[in-house]
Scaffold this active site. Structure first.
Site, short mmCIF file in Angstrom:
data_model
loop_
_atom_site.label_atom_id
_atom_site.label_comp_id
_atom_site.label_asym_id
_atom_site.label_seq_id
_atom_site.Cartn_x
_atom_site.Cartn_y
_atom_site.Cartn_z
N ASN A 1 0.87 -1.18 0.00
CA ASN A 1 0.00 0.00 0.00
C ASN A 1 0.90 1.22 0.00
O ASN A 1 1.50 1.56 1.02
CB ASN A 1 -0.89 -0.05 1.25
CG ASN A 1 -1.70 1.22 1.44
OD1 ASN A 1 -1.80 2.04 0.53
ND2 ASN A 1 -2.26 1.38 2.63
N HIS B 1 -9.47 1.37 4.82
CA HIS B 1 -8.19 1.53 5.50
C HIS B 1 -8.37 2.49 6.67
O HIS B 1 -9.13 3.46 6.59
CB HIS B 1 -7.13 2.06 4.53
CG HIS B 1 -5.76 2.02 5.13
ND1 HIS B 1 -5.31 2.99 5.99
CD2 HIS B 1 -4.77 1.10 5.03
CE1 HIS B 1 -4.09 2.68 6.39
NE2 HIS B 1 -3.73 1.53 5.83
N GLY C 1 2.42 2.13 10.83
CA GLY C 1 3.37 3.22 10.70
C GLY C 1 4.07 3.59 12.00
O GLY C 1 4.71 4.63 12.08
N SER D 1 3.21 -2.29 10.35
CA SER D 1 4.66 -2.38 10.52
C SER D 1 5.23 -3.75 10.16
O SER D 1 6.13 -4.26 10.84
CB SER D 1 5.05 -1.98 11.95
OG SER D 1 4.68 -0.63 12.20
P1 PGA Z 1 2.76 0.18 7.69
O1 PGA Z 1 1.31 0.43 7.03
O2 PGA Z 1 3.26 -1.12 7.11
O3 PGA Z 1 3.59 1.37 7.28
O4 PGA Z 1 2.56 0.07 9.16
C1 PGA Z 1 0.42 -0.63 6.84
C2 PGA Z 1 -0.87 -0.12 6.25
O5 PGA Z 1 -1.29 1.00 6.59
O6 PGA Z 1 -1.49 -0.80 5.40
#
Ligand code: PGA
Length: 253
Positions: free
Chosen positions: A9, A95, A173, A213
């Site tokens: 994504n 999302h 994130g 993450s």
């Molecule tokens: P991230 O995002 O891997 O940066 O934590 C995952 C997502 O929002 O789909």
């Protein structure tokens, strides 16, 4: 046996040229990788170019959202038919960032998922609790409500094009990942609910991705869990080497 599905994504990242460079790298490195399905979700404007570049590969072009109406006076929105026309084959809906910043509700997410499937796309329905909800012991209650809303318009006949992404908001994130056991507990609960809605055997075929993450260092342990069938990857999908390592870690068999 469910084939793991790993989707990058890209969120609000990558110009068209940057998107093409990344996808070309992925295509070259993942051409011979078996036992895993792969997708990338660039911004809407990069979908046509990315889909064209991916034409002779098994990597799917995905969209980050899908509006529920087919056409009309809805400034700024993009319909499922438009996404399919642009070359997308899947759409992410619900999302947590759409829920948090753009007002997506459980009901709207259900309408978006239904519209994506009606347009011939697959729908990746995202659900997941916030930190306050987890700390308050509400995780399963929240997941149940999001699942009920998200699946409201999806009939059993379409579940081959349904994927659930469990993404605890506190792990997105933040660098903080759910442990494999924490994630598996919720995934098993989701599969139980899918079984109640669609029947146990059909529910056993629905992929449930984990997101939050996911990195090369934790992907294998997460995806090794019984009910974790791939990953929805944000930050680590922006670098070819990291995303390729995650895809390879997800291979089954
Ligand atoms: P991230 O995002 O891997 O940066 O934590 C995952 C997502 O929002 O789909």
């Amino acid at each position: 046996m469910r084939t793991p599905f790993v989707v990058g994504n890209w969120k609000l990242h990558k110009t068209i040229n940057e998107a093409l460079a990344l996808v070309t790298d992925l295509k070259n490195h993942l051409a011979s990788v078996k036992g895993v399905q792969v997708g990338v979700a660039p911004s809407f404007v990069a979908i046509p170019a990315v889909a064209k570049r991916l034409e002779d590969s098994a990597i799917a072009a995905c969209a980050q959202d899908c509006f529920w109406e087919i056409s009309g006076a809805f400034t700024g929105e993009v319909s499922g038919a438009m996404l399919a026309d642009a070359g997308a084959t899947w759409a992410i809906v619900g999302h947590s960032e759409r829920r948090q910043f753009f007002g997506d509700t459980n009901e709207n997410v259900g309408k978006k998922a239904k519209a994506a499937i009606a347009a011939g796309l697959g729908a990746i329905v995202c659900i997941g609790e916030s930190l306050a909800e987890r700390d308050g012991g509400k995780t399963l209650e929240i997941v149940d409500a999001q699942l009920a809303g998200g699946l409201a318009g999806i009939e059993r006949a379409s579940i081959d094009r349904l994927v659930i992404a469990y993404e605890p908001v506190w792990a997105i994130g933040t660098g903080r990942t759910a442990t494999p056991a924490q994630a598996q507990e919720v995934h098993a609960h989701i599969r139980k609910r899918l079984g109640e809605r669609y029947g146990a055997d059909p529910a056993d075929t629905i992929r449930i991705q984990y997101g939050g993450s996911v990195k090369p260092s934790n992907a294998e342990a997460l995806i090794a869990e019984r009910d974790i069938d791939g990953a929805l990857v944000g930050g680590a999908s922006l670098e070819a080497a990291d995303f390729i390592a995650i895809v390879k870690a997800a291979r089954s068999g």
